[in-house]
Design a protein around this motif. Structure first.
Motif, short mmCIF file in Angstrom:
data_model
loop_
_atom_site.label_atom_id
_atom_site.label_comp_id
_atom_site.label_asym_id
_atom_site.label_seq_id
_atom_site.Cartn_x
_atom_site.Cartn_y
_atom_site.Cartn_z
N GLU A 31 28.84 53.69 47.14
CA GLU A 31 29.93 53.75 46.15
C GLU A 31 31.30 53.54 46.80
OE1 GLU A 31 29.15 57.40 44.03
OE2 GLU A 31 27.94 56.29 42.57
N ARG A 32 31.33 52.53 47.60
CA ARG A 32 32.59 52.16 48.24
C ARG A 32 32.99 50.76 47.75
NH1 ARG A 32 34.95 56.54 50.10
NH2 ARG A 32 33.67 57.32 48.42
N VAL A 33 34.27 50.47 47.85
CA VAL A 33 34.74 49.12 47.51
C VAL A 33 34.45 48.17 48.66
CG1 VAL A 33 36.79 47.70 47.09
CG2 VAL A 33 36.54 49.91 45.94
N LEU A 34 33.92 47.00 48.34
CA LEU A 34 33.76 45.92 49.33
C LEU A 34 34.47 44.70 48.75
CD1 LEU A 34 32.41 44.58 51.86
CD2 LEU A 34 30.52 43.97 50.32
N MET A 35 35.44 44.20 49.45
CA MET A 35 36.26 43.11 48.90
C MET A 35 36.52 42.05 49.96
SD MET A 35 40.09 43.48 47.26
CE MET A 35 41.21 42.08 47.24
N PRO A 36 36.20 40.77 49.66
CA PRO A 36 36.52 39.69 50.61
C PRO A 36 37.96 39.23 50.39
CG PRO A 36 35.30 38.79 48.76
CD PRO A 36 35.47 40.25 48.47
N GLY A 37 38.58 38.73 51.43
CA GLY A 37 40.01 38.37 51.35
C GLY A 37 40.24 36.93 50.93
N HIS A 38 39.91 36.60 49.68
CA HIS A 38 40.21 35.25 49.18
C HIS A 38 41.64 35.23 48.64
CE1 HIS A 38 36.27 33.65 49.90
NE2 HIS A 38 35.70 34.66 49.28
N THR A 39 42.57 35.11 49.57
CA THR A 39 43.99 35.32 49.27
C THR A 39 44.54 34.36 48.22
OG1 THR A 39 44.16 35.94 51.59
CG2 THR A 39 46.22 35.68 50.39
N PHE A 40 44.01 33.13 48.19
CA PHE A 40 44.54 32.15 47.25
C PHE A 40 44.41 32.59 45.79
CE2 PHE A 40 44.87 28.93 50.59
CZ PHE A 40 46.05 28.33 50.20
N LEU A 41 43.46 33.49 45.51
CA LEU A 41 43.30 33.95 44.13
C LEU A 41 44.51 34.77 43.68
CD1 LEU A 41 39.54 34.97 43.98
CD2 LEU A 41 40.61 32.73 43.97
N TYR A 42 45.36 35.14 44.63
CA TYR A 42 46.55 35.93 44.31
C TYR A 42 47.83 35.10 44.42
CZ TYR A 42 43.11 39.59 44.63
OH TYR A 42 41.99 40.35 44.41
N SER A 43 47.66 33.80 44.62
CA SER A 43 48.84 32.94 44.76
C SER A 43 49.33 32.55 43.36
CB SER A 43 48.43 31.72 45.59
OG SER A 43 48.87 30.54 45.02
N PRO A 44 50.63 32.70 43.09
CA PRO A 44 51.14 32.42 41.74
C PRO A 44 50.76 31.06 41.16
CG PRO A 44 52.78 33.63 42.97
CD PRO A 44 51.68 33.31 43.94
N PRO A 45 50.82 29.94 41.92
CA PRO A 45 50.41 28.67 41.29
C PRO A 45 48.94 28.67 40.90
CG PRO A 45 51.41 28.26 43.46
CD PRO A 45 51.36 29.73 43.29
N VAL A 46 48.08 29.24 41.74
CA VAL A 46 46.65 29.27 41.42
C VAL A 46 46.42 30.10 40.16
CG1 VAL A 46 44.40 30.12 42.21
CG2 VAL A 46 45.88 28.84 43.77
N MET A 47 47.14 31.21 40.02
CA MET A 47 47.00 32.06 38.85
C MET A 47 47.50 31.36 37.59
SD MET A 47 48.15 35.60 40.71
CE MET A 47 48.37 36.56 39.21
N MET A 48 48.63 30.64 37.75
CA MET A 48 49.17 29.92 36.59
C MET A 48 48.18 28.85 36.10
SD MET A 48 52.62 27.64 36.41
CE MET A 48 53.79 28.94 36.03
N ILE A 49 47.55 28.16 37.04
CA ILE A 49 46.60 27.10 36.65
C ILE A 49 45.38 27.71 35.97
CG2 ILE A 49 45.04 25.32 37.56
CD1 ILE A 49 47.25 24.75 39.67
N ARG A 50 44.94 28.86 36.47
CA ARG A 50 43.83 29.55 35.80
C ARG A 50 44.17 29.83 34.34
NH1 ARG A 50 38.95 33.30 36.08
NH2 ARG A 50 39.29 34.45 34.19
N GLU A 51 45.40 30.28 34.10
CA GLU A 51 45.81 30.58 32.73
C GLU A 51 45.88 29.31 31.87
OE1 GLU A 51 49.46 32.93 32.84
OE2 GLU A 51 48.41 34.23 34.29
N LEU A 52 46.36 28.22 32.47
CA LEU A 52 46.43 26.95 31.72
C LEU A 52 45.03 26.46 31.35
CD1 LEU A 52 49.25 25.31 33.84
CD2 LEU A 52 49.38 25.72 31.38
N ILE A 53 44.09 26.63 32.26
CA ILE A 53 42.71 26.21 31.96
C ILE A 53 42.12 27.12 30.88
CG2 ILE A 53 40.36 26.08 32.90
CD1 ILE A 53 41.60 25.15 35.56
N GLU A 97 44.76 24.59 27.24
CA GLU A 97 45.84 23.59 27.22
C GLU A 97 45.43 22.27 27.89
OE1 GLU A 97 49.68 25.26 28.09
OE2 GLU A 97 50.56 23.26 28.34
N LEU A 98 44.54 22.34 28.86
CA LEU A 98 44.12 21.11 29.54
C LEU A 98 42.95 20.44 28.81
CD1 LEU A 98 44.23 22.17 33.28
CD2 LEU A 98 46.08 21.43 31.81
N GLY A 99 42.35 21.15 27.86
CA GLY A 99 41.15 20.62 27.21
C GLY A 99 39.94 20.84 28.11
#
Lengths: 344, 344, 344, 344
Positions: free
Chosen positions: A117-139, A143-145
């Motif tokens: 019952e511990r947290v295990l988290m890999p460091g995929h830092t790009f998932l926290y980058s503002p442009p990557v997050m904005m594109i996720r929202e657009l998809i 809006e992109l179809g």
């Protein structure tokens, strides 16, 4: 607010010091211990952060009751043994990407984390980058179809790794981003690579991915290139995006596309093309590593599953393994097995 | 100088009028007849070139004793029947790329041209473009060292073809350029594509090529893209090149690379990187089509085999066929059979 | 529709042939005569346009009853005598920019045109360019707010003129654009220039303009520059624009600015900055010269005063004269006298 | 090696912390004291550098026998009083640019430094930037030929200063660079500016400079601009350079120019143009501030006059004063008086 989460950082190479800095800047956490075998790196950190304890002994870190969580920023081959030991010692664990050196190792860590019952988290830092997050929202917003295809290049001169291929080194970035954007795991992978400088170590790779929805993706990775290139093109049925992490305008949205007036009669009618405005939306400036530490701490406090989840980390490892399997079989198309459900 | 070679141009769509203009500008040739079924296109040409005869009848062209050579700029499916008829009528033949719709057709045309002792030349115009020629010289001279890999993108919004895939439409450009630069035929091809707008017509393709020397190449082709991109990266062991046809500096030479100090002991020693000057050499400004017509006429006069030879044209068709075969078998790696020797 | 307006084109250097082509493409006009002293240029045109009469005699043009209007594309020194003769012969007149070699000459032509009731129009082609027109609308609509300043560079390697300075050669472009955008005449001009290659002929000029509304403009002109640069920055209180004629995105709108929260107390409060989206609006593709010919013909038909009016042409000449006066007096700030009212 | 020079840094705003960091990285110096009135800034530095003493008292710094030199990074109005006090206290003094708020103040400081035999050095950091140094060498070596003109833009959205104009804020960068490259003081300056946001504070300026050798320079400065621009064009009789501090290729050398075949007969003969290769030489990566501190310490050790000398600093102040005088007189051309000889 709760007590700050006390974090030990193990491995002070490239990422370690950045992690320490961000942990200390985040009010909900504090770096209490740093650990590395190299005395000079420890000394540098000690001078910079007099309040942080420095040690060469990983077991000392594990037995330290003042350590709630361990951040592991060591070479890939050490991820599994160190993360497993830390989980067994009751610590929450953050592991630099990729999560482990094989999917078996990753599955093992995920099971261990669940049982303890511990947290295990890999460091995929790009998932926290503002442009990557904005594109996720657009998809997500449609809006992109429909996403027809994504083509991405991550190339640069430098940083050959003596122990891993370019796919293990750079692949986790693009694989985690694609997984996050498309919200699905690729069904198939195929690849061509070459070890140009050291024949046994692939330093350029051309990777194809096919997703169940029909989206195809192409990923070009290289440590040998005339200039730094980080260029991702996302082609949707309604709009298109160019994402370039190195540009002052990292996200550019093109209101362009092909229009099929009457699909039944194609062959007689010509396609028409629509070319509209191009918009570079303002993208928030924020350090992704800070957001990532914040997400890790929220997960420890039981508030949510981190965006960079262990399940996603396992899928990324499975994608790299499929690439390796394709390379070994001369470029064949290899199925990417779906990760265990339990892991999310 | 000899009498100008009298040329008929058949097909007045996109390329035809450009061919007529360049034939008339070249002192060694003259356009005597233009032929198309569309009366309006004939009329436009007649007004522009009062001295040129316009006809809707291809057989009239073939029987015209004042026609030495025929330039065929019709859809691909017409290349073989029209070129064969023209060769049989004793005309020299220039066919727009690709040479034919299949390698069987191409082999047939080559055989016919040999038997009739006529020139057969496919229009791979990029082989006459000054930047492409300069890069060929740089590779030949050894200045780039061993060619590790080439990655190229030719994408754009527009010009979906109702009858052919993007590989048949855009592939001949890159395949002929790669063949010319590397002076070898690829051994294997593999590809992934998708018909995004019309499911049955691939409009994006990611193609991998493996050459006997070890060079690998990746070719990205698409009719769907946010902006025009013509970018080729050539990575050699000594220098690297970026070639961009749309840039005022089409050829950029990077004196950069990775240096392996002592290959035997890699793993212990780190690679070093060399980053030197970047040079944009002055590239001659010349219209490739003019040079191509000139080469065709020289071949007719018996002075040389054209750079864009029928043998090369056949190899290009074989490369596209291998791509098609790979696509049909789910991305498998397909051997590219070597063209008949006799053809050169 | 009315009969096409029959136009003679005088001067077949750089602009002449483009004018002939656009006149022939515009349904409301036809080029009936071309005139130049150089026989080879006449011959080329005759071959290209068999229906157009070619002559070396300007007086023949003037006395030709089949000529309704004369387009004058000769060196500046010839503008006044030829335009005056044509107006006196009862022809409508289009003169390549600048309208005349001095404001006295321009005033004289304007008076003559009024008395003879003929159209007199200078060829400020940029006023018909889609990006320039779009920016005019953005300024007019108030979307940019108050126009603080405009800075523009028009530099290039090439085209030294033996008889005129860079201000007379390139200045008319920017002066007419500024006049059109801002809808006001500058009050003052000052300038610094140098004759780098030929000491007596200024080939680089830095020009400042001050407008009555408070807008200031800076214009950099040069025939000596490492690369072609056409870059205009427009800074408004609400938005900013970058206009680059050579770019695939010629107009870029920046939703950025400085915000003064409380003007009275500045010094205590800091300015804040707003940085929003950047938009490259789709700009219509159209040949400005065609639109210009169309406007000339509409004026002849009495439908409207042309956008590139003789009044505007006179103001442009006055601006260049003010620049010359400033240069002669060592850079002093020179008043730009307002053109005669009657001219509009 | 000698004992490290012990340096106090006064003023911990933007530049102060960077200066402290570079002083500590340079082996020949150490930061021993930091001084600022703002307790929070002192605290931050104390935490970062536990060995450095923090004080709010400037007089304490002056009387500290363990301080050999004082670095002053306070607002311009404080430069003279603080530098004078430090010189009188027997300290060597480094003052952030500009050297003082007037040439009288600068002359006073220079005299004081001479009498006390202490080093006085203004912080013109760009003189230590590798691209600026490379261009100086290219000019010196004659490779560019005669320098015809230099045009430079330094614009950006941001950093309005409440107390100084854009010329005092950004001008010292370009004025010191021009002085260094051309090795001569301009004879004349003239300028146009506008206070767009705050009418009394010029936030855009267009400045012309004329040098005794004939070189002319244009400097555009602004705090209001759609995007960051640092672009300097240097046009020589043999070659041209574009210098852009923000580019990965900061120096680009164009082997281009105009050639006058026979100067006596110009008017009959046309100029020809030469367009050759473009080279982006590899530019060393080094932190200019570090080099500047090193130069300051060498000067203290008596090894040399610093490149950023007090004489150069005085000339820069005189150039800004001439700009101010021109602005006050409506753009008149103002003589830039030559600095006192004694100062070097």
């Amino acid at each position: 607010m709760d007590e700050p989460i006390r974090i030990a950082v193990v491995g002070l190479g490239y990422w370690g010091p950045n992690l320490v800095r961000n942990i200390n800047e985040y009010p909900g956490a504090e770096a209490t211990v740093v650990c590395d075998l190299r005395a000079d790196l420890l000394e540098t950190m000690a001078r910079r952060y007099p309040a942080v304890r420095a040690t060469q002994s990983f077991s000392e870190v594990l037995s330290d009751p003042d350590v709630d969580a361990v951040v592991i920023a060591t070479p890939v081959s050490k991820h599994h043994p160190m993360a497993a030991a830390a989980l067994r010692a009751g610590k929450h664990v953050f592991v630099e990407k990729p999560l482990a050196a094989s999917s078996d190792e990753a599955v093992d860590l995920i099971g261990l984390a669940e049982r303890r019952e511990r947290v295990l988290m890999p460091g995929h830092t790009f998932l926290y980058s503002p442009p990557v997050m904005m594109i996720r929202e657009l998809i997500d917003s449609g809006e992109l179809g429909e996403i027809y295809f994504i083509s991405t290049s991550r190339v640069n001169l430098g940083l050959h790794q003596p122990d891993v291929s370019v796919a293990w080194d750079l692949g986790p970035h693009d694989f985690s981003i694609l997984r996050y954007w498309l919200d699905e795991t690729p069904a198939y992978a195929s690849a061509l690579s070459r070890g140009c400088v050291i024949p046994t170590i692939p330093d350029v790779a051309f990777i194809n991915l096919e997703f169940p929805s029909g989206t195809v993706a192409h990923v070009e990775l290289s440590w040998l290139a005339p200039s730094k290139l980080r260029r991702t093109t996302i082609v949707g049925s309604r709009k298109m995006i160019v994402y370039d992490d190195t540009s002052p305008e990292p996200v550019r949205i093109f209101d362009s596309g092909a229009v099929l007036p009457n699909p039944e009669t194609f062959g007689e009618y010509k396609l028409t093309y629509r070319t509209g405005d191009i918009v570079s939306p303002r993208v928030e400036v924020a350090e992704p590593l800070y957001r990532e530490i914040e997400d890790f701490c929220s997960a420890i406090r039981g508030e949510r599953v981190p965006r960079s989840s262990s399940a996603l980390g396992l899928e990324v490892v499975r994608m790299i393994e499929a690439v390796d399997a394709s390379l070994e079989s001369g470029g064949a198309r290899i199925g990417v097995s779906t990760p265990a459900r339990a892991a999310a």
